[in-house]
Design an enzyme around this catalytic site. Structure first.
Site, short mmCIF file in Angstrom:
data_model
loop_
_atom_site.label_atom_id
_atom_site.label_comp_id
_atom_site.label_asym_id
_atom_site.label_seq_id
_atom_site.Cartn_x
_atom_site.Cartn_y
_atom_site.Cartn_z
CG ASP A 53 -2.15 0.88 0.94
OD1 ASP A 53 -2.68 0.84 -0.18
OD2 ASP A 53 -2.56 1.63 1.86
CE LYS A 82 7.87 4.10 -9.72
NZ LYS A 82 6.46 3.96 -10.09
#
Ligand code: IMP
Length: 193
Positions: A68, A175
């Site tokens: 999350d 990334k």
């Protein structure tokens, strides 16, 4: 080799998480098809990651891994935070969320646009054991979107990495070297080692 079922159905996150978990020697199975979405009813990232991991572990019978993520903007007292996905309303698109964020910061000077991406990753095993780790990435919110890669708030998030590029101007490999999710996954690798 440990096997985890992914709780996410987001193809971007699946690609990012599978790539990093593979380097940790963890085999990843996709989220079982046909499962209903898990309602993110907790008010913390930890609570929501655990809710998702427990639900997928129970549905699949395998250890499950859930993440999350939230974007915490200092000038907005930590908003959108846990509510980043629905910042501009239920079912909001990435573009709508980004537009609302830029509007909320329209009067903020560059030095007041600091923010932090936080990812919590939870693993839940069939015997009920839980592992929870966090990865953070500090940066600033740009005044306009830049870049074509990634997803979510990537085009307006400029990490404090001194390379001058938003997350959306970095390739997947770049990334994955730096991101909040990659940092959380590396912390998971250290805990599991
Ligand atoms: P969730 O973790 O899927 O609940 O994501 C919460 C919100 O943060 C969504 O709006 C996502 O698009 C956004 N988000 C999650 N991970 C990232 C990321 O790596 N970059 C940019 N936005 C992200």
């Amino acid at each position: 080799m440990p096997t985890f079922v992914l709780a996410t159905a987001n193809p971007h996150k699946t690609t990012e998480m599978s790539a990093v978990l593979a380097t940790l020697g963890i085999e990843v199975l996709p989220r079982p098809e046909g499962l209903a979405d898990v309602d993110e009813t907790a008010d913390t990232l930890v609570g929501n990651a655990l809710l998702k991991a427990h639900a997928i572990m129970q549905a699949s019978g395998h250890a499950a891994v859930a993440d999350d993520t939230g974007l915490f903007v200092d000038a907005l007292k930590g908003a959108p935070g846990v509510y980043s996905a629905r910042y501009s309303g239920e079912g909001a698109t990435d573009e709508q969320n980004v537009a609302k964020l830029l509007a909320a910061l329209a009067d903020s000077a560059p030095e007041d646009r600091t923010a932090t991406f936080r990812t919590v990753i939870a693993v839940v095993y069939p015997d009920g054991r839980e592992v929870v780790v966090e990865g953070v990435l500090p940066g600033v919110i740009t005044d306009a979107p830049r870049g074509e890669y990634g997803f979510g708030y990537d085009p307006v998030f400029l990490p404090d990495l001194a390379n001058g590029r938003t997350l959306a101007e970095m390739t997947l490999e770049e990334k994955n070297e730096h991101s909040h999710r990659a940092r959380a996954l590396r912390a998971l690798g250290e805990v599991l080692a």
